[in-house]
Design an enzyme around this catalytic site. Structure first.
Site, PDB file in Angstrom:
ATOM      1  N   LYS A   1      14.335  61.620  73.059  1.00 42.44           N
ATOM      2  CA  LYS A   1      15.361  60.913  73.755  1.00 42.44           C
ATOM      3  C   LYS A   1      14.937  61.260  75.306  1.00 42.44           C
ATOM      4  CE  LYS A   1      19.939  62.054  74.113  1.00 42.44           C
ATOM      5  NZ  LYS A   1      21.258  62.481  73.884  1.00 42.44           N
TER       6      LYS A   1
ATOM      7  N   LYS B   1      17.920  76.197  72.128  1.00 44.31           N
ATOM      8  CA  LYS B   1      18.062  76.777  73.409  1.00 44.31           C
ATOM      9  C   LYS B   1      17.536  78.340  73.452  1.00 44.31           C
ATOM     10  CE  LYS B   1      21.125  73.985  76.039  1.00 44.31           C
ATOM     11  NZ  LYS B   1      22.283  73.790  76.797  1.00 44.31           N
TER      12      LYS B   1
ATOM     13  N   LYS C   1      17.726  65.022  80.956  1.00 40.53           N
ATOM     14  CA  LYS C   1      17.488  65.386  82.056  1.00 40.53           C
ATOM     15  C   LYS C   1      17.014  66.609  82.469  1.00 40.53           C
ATOM     16  CE  LYS C   1      22.772  65.683  82.773  1.00 40.53           C
ATOM     17  NZ  LYS C   1      22.953  67.038  81.925  1.00 40.53           N
TER      18      LYS C   1
END
Ligand code: TRP
Length: 332
Positions: free
Chosen positions: A197, A115, A200
């Site tokens: 994967k 991140k 969202k």
């Protein structure tokens, strides 16, 4: 909460739209645990602000997650549902546990590294101490089991380390939680890039199916899904796109892989993808209807949230009182 049942805690961030991956990998399985365990399912809004959020969008996303928990089958009569920011003990314990967590161990967290590479303009302290807040979520409720995906394993490990370290100093304050390994939920991959994967936070919306996508949008995304050049519907490691579609199909229909492969044996990719899309649309139809009903029922949602946070707060306060006492804070 009955004393003889084990405690399960999990949470989802109100960032982005809940996807079919979240549903088949997590939410759908959470609903099945409600009779056997005391479950708490939290909308972790405090975690969401570790990256910049638009206030109106955050508010909407938080409500959406809560409503979708209920629409998916989480029953507020059985499980505790609430917003993390409504139970102040999460933030309180988090401060305390910050003082029992080392910079070095936080610096090793894969998610932090990823991140902070992605949000270079906002590498804030909250992003760094994110795992401590997550540890607080879990430890506040003397949680036995945490259903988490592979990507959160490291955070559960650090939670166990922090709890163990605290207990070593003060005696048995926290239950040491374990990962809940249930019947494997389906691992849903991105439709355009089936090596990663379904997430969202993916910027390419053709990679994800949001649970609230319109049927026509869902059909379109499946029609565009990546396959390969063989035109043979078969589950295989070297056919990630087709395999992903097959596992989605099986997860939503309850059929086995063998059944599905047989069904599509003489079928081109075009009609295979249409069938998968249709199966997903019909699986989501009752869910979407329920969401629409709940959206109209503001009073009910308000009541659920109020009762949920009261119950959570009661339990959390018990643990926090114990923590304060052990540390040496003057009783309130
Ligand atoms: N970090 C988790 C995620 O992004 C969400 C989360 C926050 C969580 N607190 C938790 C999950 C406690 C399990 C238990 O997926």
């Amino acid at each position: 909460m009955s004393e003889d049942k084990k405690v399960i805690f999990s949470g989802m961030q109100p960032s982005g739209l809940i996807t079919l991956g979240n549903y088949l990998g997590a939410l759908n399985n959470w609903t099945k645990l409600q009779d056997e365990y005391n479950c708490l399912y939290c909308v972790v809004d405090l975690h969401a602000i570790t990256v910049r959020q638009d206030p109106a969008k955050l508010r909407k996303a938080s409500r959406d997650v809560l409503i979708q928990y209920i629409a998916a089958g989480i029953d507020p009569e059985k499980s505790i549902l609430y917003y993390q920011s409504h139970v102040p003990q999460h933030a309180e314990l988090s401060w305390i546990l910050n003082c029992y967590t080392y910079m070095g161990e936080l610096g090793r967290m894969t998610q932090f590294k990823e991140k902070s590479q992605k949000h270079t303009d906002n590498i804030n302290a909250g992003l760094f101490t994110y795992p401590v807040l997550m540890a607080s979520d879990i430890l506040l409720y003397q949680t036995d089991l945490v259903p988490v995906g592979e990507d959160q394993r490291q955070h559960l490990e650090i939670t166990r380390d922090i709890a163990g370290r605290f207990n070593a100093v003060y005696g048995d304050v926290f239950k040491i939680p374990e990962a809940y390994i249930g019947k494997a939920g389906a691992r849903v991959m991105a439709l355009q890039e089936p090596s990663k994967k379904m997430s969202k936070s993916d910027e390419n919306k053709n990679n994800t199916i949001a649970l609230l996508d319109e049927p026509s949008v869902i059909m379109n995304k499946f029609k565009k899904a990546v396959t390969d050049s063989e035109n043979e519907v078969r589950f295989s490691e070297d056919k990630p796109g087709v395999s992903n579609l097959l596992s989605i199909y099986c997860a939503v229909t309850g059929k086995t892989l063998q059944q599905a492969e047989a069904e599509f044996a003489n079928c081109g990719y075009g009609s295979f993808k249409t069938s998968v899309g249709e199966a997903v649309v019909s699986k989501l139809e009752p869910f979407q209807k329920k969401v629409a009903e709940l959206e109209k029922n503001k009073d009910y949602i308000e009541k659920v949230v109020k009762e949920g946070s009261e119950k959570a707060s009661y339990l959390a306060a018990k643990t926090l009182r114990k923590v304060h006492k052990k540390i040496g804070f003057i009783p309130r």
